[in-house]
Design a protein around this motif. Sequence first.
Motif, PDB file in Angstrom:
ATOM      1  N   LEU A   1     -36.191  21.221  -1.210  1.00 49.36           N
ATOM      2  CA  LEU A   1     -37.492  21.218  -0.530  1.00 49.36           C
ATOM      3  C   LEU A   1     -38.481  22.140  -1.232  1.00 49.36           C
ATOM      4  O   LEU A   1     -39.667  21.831  -1.341  1.00 49.36           O
ATOM      5  CB  LEU A   1     -37.326  21.632   0.932  1.00 49.36           C
ATOM      6  N   HIS A   2     -37.992  23.253  -1.728  1.00 52.60           N
ATOM      7  CA  HIS A   2     -38.872  24.194  -2.414  1.00 52.60           C
ATOM      8  C   HIS A   2     -39.228  23.709  -3.828  1.00 52.60           C
ATOM      9  O   HIS A   2     -40.406  23.663  -4.195  1.00 52.60           O
ATOM     10  CB  HIS A   2     -38.230  25.576  -2.471  1.00 52.60           C
ATOM     11  N   GLN A   3     -38.223  23.353  -4.602  1.00 57.62           N
ATOM     12  CA  GLN A   3     -38.446  22.992  -6.011  1.00 57.62           C
ATOM     13  C   GLN A   3     -39.072  21.611  -6.193  1.00 57.62           C
ATOM     14  O   GLN A   3     -39.978  21.452  -6.997  1.00 57.62           O
ATOM     15  CB  GLN A   3     -37.122  23.050  -6.787  1.00 57.62           C
ATOM     16  N   GLN A   4     -38.585  20.620  -5.470  1.00 55.77           N
ATOM     17  CA  GLN A   4     -39.036  19.244  -5.680  1.00 55.77           C
ATOM     18  C   GLN A   4     -40.185  18.838  -4.762  1.00 55.77           C
ATOM     19  O   GLN A   4     -41.075  18.105  -5.165  1.00 55.77           O
ATOM     20  CB  GLN A   4     -37.876  18.267  -5.471  1.00 55.77           C
ATOM     21  N   LYS A   5     -40.131  19.288  -3.518  1.00 54.18           N
ATOM     22  CA  LYS A   5     -41.126  18.862  -2.523  1.00 54.18           C
ATOM     23  C   LYS A   5     -42.220  19.904  -2.291  1.00 54.18           C
ATOM     24  O   LYS A   5     -43.139  19.673  -1.513  1.00 54.18           O
ATOM     25  CB  LYS A   5     -40.438  18.514  -1.190  1.00 54.18           C
TER      26      LYS A   5
ATOM     27  N   THR B   1     -37.077  17.852  21.834  1.00 51.36           N
ATOM     28  CA  THR B   1     -37.774  17.857  23.127  1.00 51.36           C
ATOM     29  C   THR B   1     -38.359  19.245  23.374  1.00 51.36           C
ATOM     30  O   THR B   1     -39.381  19.372  24.055  1.00 51.36           O
ATOM     31  CB  THR B   1     -36.847  17.482  24.307  1.00 51.36           C
ATOM     32  N   ILE B   2     -37.761  20.269  22.797  1.00 49.36           N
ATOM     33  CA  ILE B   2     -38.263  21.628  22.906  1.00 49.36           C
ATOM     34  C   ILE B   2     -39.341  21.888  21.853  1.00 49.36           C
ATOM     35  O   ILE B   2     -40.422  22.371  22.146  1.00 49.36           O
ATOM     36  CB  ILE B   2     -37.123  22.667  22.728  1.00 49.36           C
ATOM     37  N   HIS B   3     -39.032  21.535  20.596  1.00 55.15           N
ATOM     38  CA  HIS B   3     -39.923  21.866  19.478  1.00 55.15           C
ATOM     39  C   HIS B   3     -41.176  20.982  19.374  1.00 55.15           C
ATOM     40  O   HIS B   3     -42.224  21.455  18.978  1.00 55.15           O
ATOM     41  CB  HIS B   3     -39.159  21.775  18.150  1.00 55.15           C
ATOM     42  N   GLN B   4     -41.010  19.675  19.646  1.00 58.87           N
ATOM     43  CA  GLN B   4     -42.126  18.720  19.487  1.00 58.87           C
ATOM     44  C   GLN B   4     -42.638  18.714  18.041  1.00 58.87           C
ATOM     45  O   GLN B   4     -43.816  18.948  17.774  1.00 58.87           O
ATOM     46  CB  GLN B   4     -43.265  19.044  20.456  1.00 58.87           C
ATOM     47  N   ILE B   5     -41.757  18.415  17.101  1.00 64.11           N
ATOM     48  CA  ILE B   5     -42.075  18.420  15.668  1.00 64.11           C
ATOM     49  C   ILE B   5     -42.192  16.978  15.170  1.00 64.11           C
ATOM     50  O   ILE B   5     -41.356  16.140  15.489  1.00 64.11           O
ATOM     51  CB  ILE B   5     -40.986  19.193  14.890  1.00 64.11           C
ATOM     52  N   PRO B   6     -43.214  16.677  14.362  1.00 68.44           N
ATOM     53  CA  PRO B   6     -43.471  15.289  13.948  1.00 68.44           C
ATOM     54  C   PRO B   6     -42.516  14.705  12.905  1.00 68.44           C
ATOM     55  O   PRO B   6     -42.425  13.487  12.782  1.00 68.44           O
ATOM     56  CB  PRO B   6     -44.896  15.329  13.402  1.00 68.44           C
ATOM     57  N   LEU B   7     -41.800  15.533  12.148  1.00 68.48           N
ATOM     58  CA  LEU B   7     -40.884  15.012  11.132  1.00 68.48           C
ATOM     59  C   LEU B   7     -39.484  15.567  11.342  1.00 68.48           C
ATOM     60  O   LEU B   7     -39.305  16.780  11.493  1.00 68.48           O
ATOM     61  CB  LEU B   7     -41.350  15.391   9.727  1.00 68.48           C
TER      62      LEU B   7
ATOM     63  N   HIS C   1     -29.134  10.798   3.775  1.00 68.46           N
ATOM     64  CA  HIS C   1     -30.308  11.499   4.281  1.00 68.46           C
ATOM     65  C   HIS C   1     -31.151  10.527   5.102  1.00 68.46           C
ATOM     66  O   HIS C   1     -31.360   9.386   4.689  1.00 68.46           O
ATOM     67  CB  HIS C   1     -31.163  12.047   3.143  1.00 68.46           C
ATOM     68  N   PHE C   2     -31.652  11.005   6.227  1.00 73.51           N
ATOM     69  CA  PHE C   2     -32.526  10.197   7.079  1.00 73.51           C
ATOM     70  C   PHE C   2     -33.757  11.015   7.431  1.00 73.51           C
ATOM     71  O   PHE C   2     -33.647  12.213   7.735  1.00 73.51           O
ATOM     72  CB  PHE C   2     -31.795   9.778   8.362  1.00 73.51           C
ATOM     73  N   TYR C   3     -34.912  10.354   7.385  1.00 78.26           N
ATOM     74  CA  TYR C   3     -36.190  10.990   7.693  1.00 78.26           C
ATOM     75  C   TYR C   3     -36.864  10.159   8.773  1.00 78.26           C
ATOM     76  O   TYR C   3     -36.937   8.939   8.664  1.00 78.26           O
ATOM     77  CB  TYR C   3     -37.096  11.040   6.461  1.00 78.26           C
ATOM     78  N   CYS C   4     -37.366  10.822   9.772  1.00 78.85           N
ATOM     79  CA  CYS C   4     -37.951  10.120  10.910  1.00 78.85           C
ATOM     80  C   CYS C   4     -39.286  10.764  11.272  1.00 78.85           C
ATOM     81  O   CYS C   4     -39.374  11.984  11.417  1.00 78.85           O
ATOM     82  CB  CYS C   4     -36.984  10.213  12.086  1.00 78.85           C
ATOM     83  N   LYS C   5     -40.307   9.934  11.384  1.00 81.73           N
ATOM     84  CA  LYS C   5     -41.628  10.394  11.782  1.00 81.73           C
ATOM     85  C   LYS C   5     -41.819  10.065  13.257  1.00 81.73           C
ATOM     86  O   LYS C   5     -41.655   8.918  13.676  1.00 81.73           O
ATOM     87  CB  LYS C   5     -42.708   9.719  10.939  1.00 81.73           C
TER      88      LYS C   5
ATOM     89  N   LYS D   1     -38.712   6.195   4.099  1.00 78.34           N
ATOM     90  CA  LYS D   1     -37.834   6.078   2.928  1.00 78.34           C
ATOM     91  C   LYS D   1     -37.677   7.418   2.215  1.00 78.34           C
ATOM     92  O   LYS D   1     -36.668   7.675   1.578  1.00 78.34           O
ATOM     93  CB  LYS D   1     -38.406   5.055   1.941  1.00 78.34           C
ATOM     94  N   GLU D   2     -38.694   8.244   2.338  1.00 78.16           N
ATOM     95  CA  GLU D   2     -38.728   9.512   1.616  1.00 78.16           C
ATOM     96  C   GLU D   2     -39.416  10.564   2.470  1.00 78.16           C
ATOM     97  O   GLU D   2     -40.309  10.252   3.250  1.00 78.16           O
ATOM     98  CB  GLU D   2     -39.509   9.317   0.305  1.00 78.16           C
ATOM     99  N   LEU D   3     -39.003  11.794   2.307  1.00 81.36           N
ATOM    100  CA  LEU D   3     -39.656  12.897   2.998  1.00 81.36           C
ATOM    101  C   LEU D   3     -40.930  13.230   2.208  1.00 81.36           C
ATOM    102  O   LEU D   3     -40.892  13.319   0.982  1.00 81.36           O
ATOM    103  CB  LEU D   3     -38.725  14.111   3.019  1.00 81.36           C
ATOM    104  N   PRO D   4     -42.065  13.379   2.885  1.00 78.94           N
ATOM    105  CA  PRO D   4     -43.301  13.675   2.146  1.00 78.94           C
ATOM    106  C   PRO D   4     -43.264  15.054   1.487  1.00 78.94           C
ATOM    107  O   PRO D   4     -42.572  15.955   1.955  1.00 78.94           O
ATOM    108  CB  PRO D   4     -44.395  13.610   3.221  1.00 78.94           C
ATOM    109  N   ASP D   5     -44.033  15.188   0.404  1.00 88.03           N
ATOM    110  CA  ASP D   5     -44.198  16.484  -0.234  1.00 88.03           C
ATOM    111  C   ASP D   5     -45.005  17.384   0.689  1.00 88.03           C
ATOM    112  O   ASP D   5     -45.694  16.917   1.597  1.00 88.03           O
ATOM    113  CB  ASP D   5     -44.957  16.321  -1.556  1.00 88.03           C
TER     114      ASP D   5
END
Length: 152
Positions: A50-54, A113-119, A128-132, A144-148
Amino acid sequence: MFTPIQLNLPPYPAKLTKENETVFIFDELRKKRLVLTPEEWVRQHWIHYLHQQKKYPKSLMKTEGSLKLNTLQKRSDLLIYNSLGKKIILAEFKAPNVKITQAVFEQIANYNTIHQIPLLLVSNGLEHFYCKISFDSHSYEFLKELPDYDVS
């Protein structure tokens, strides 16, 4: 003792040390050695990726974030914030030998349900699974991919 395996993530120069029969990995976020477990191996790879690539700043990542779910005290594996301090990604990591099942998605959904985070990010290092999440329309979509990281 866990022997590190190749994950479906770019390799990185993990700082591993051994003391007696225990292997430790250095956590760049907490700046300390942690016992190397399969789940920690996955988490540290993700932090590096996440740090190096994204391009997510390490200063905006928090591991083992505490949350209260009903009366139970829980910990999220990784939270990522934007520059305004708003939570933008919630990640749940499992060991490579743990299958990503409906129960894993229910676990992160319950935390959210506590955090209410969009990704949301769910990974065992191999899958790996990514959900918006759209809270307005009460819907979600898999990406398909986690955004930068978005600096704006």
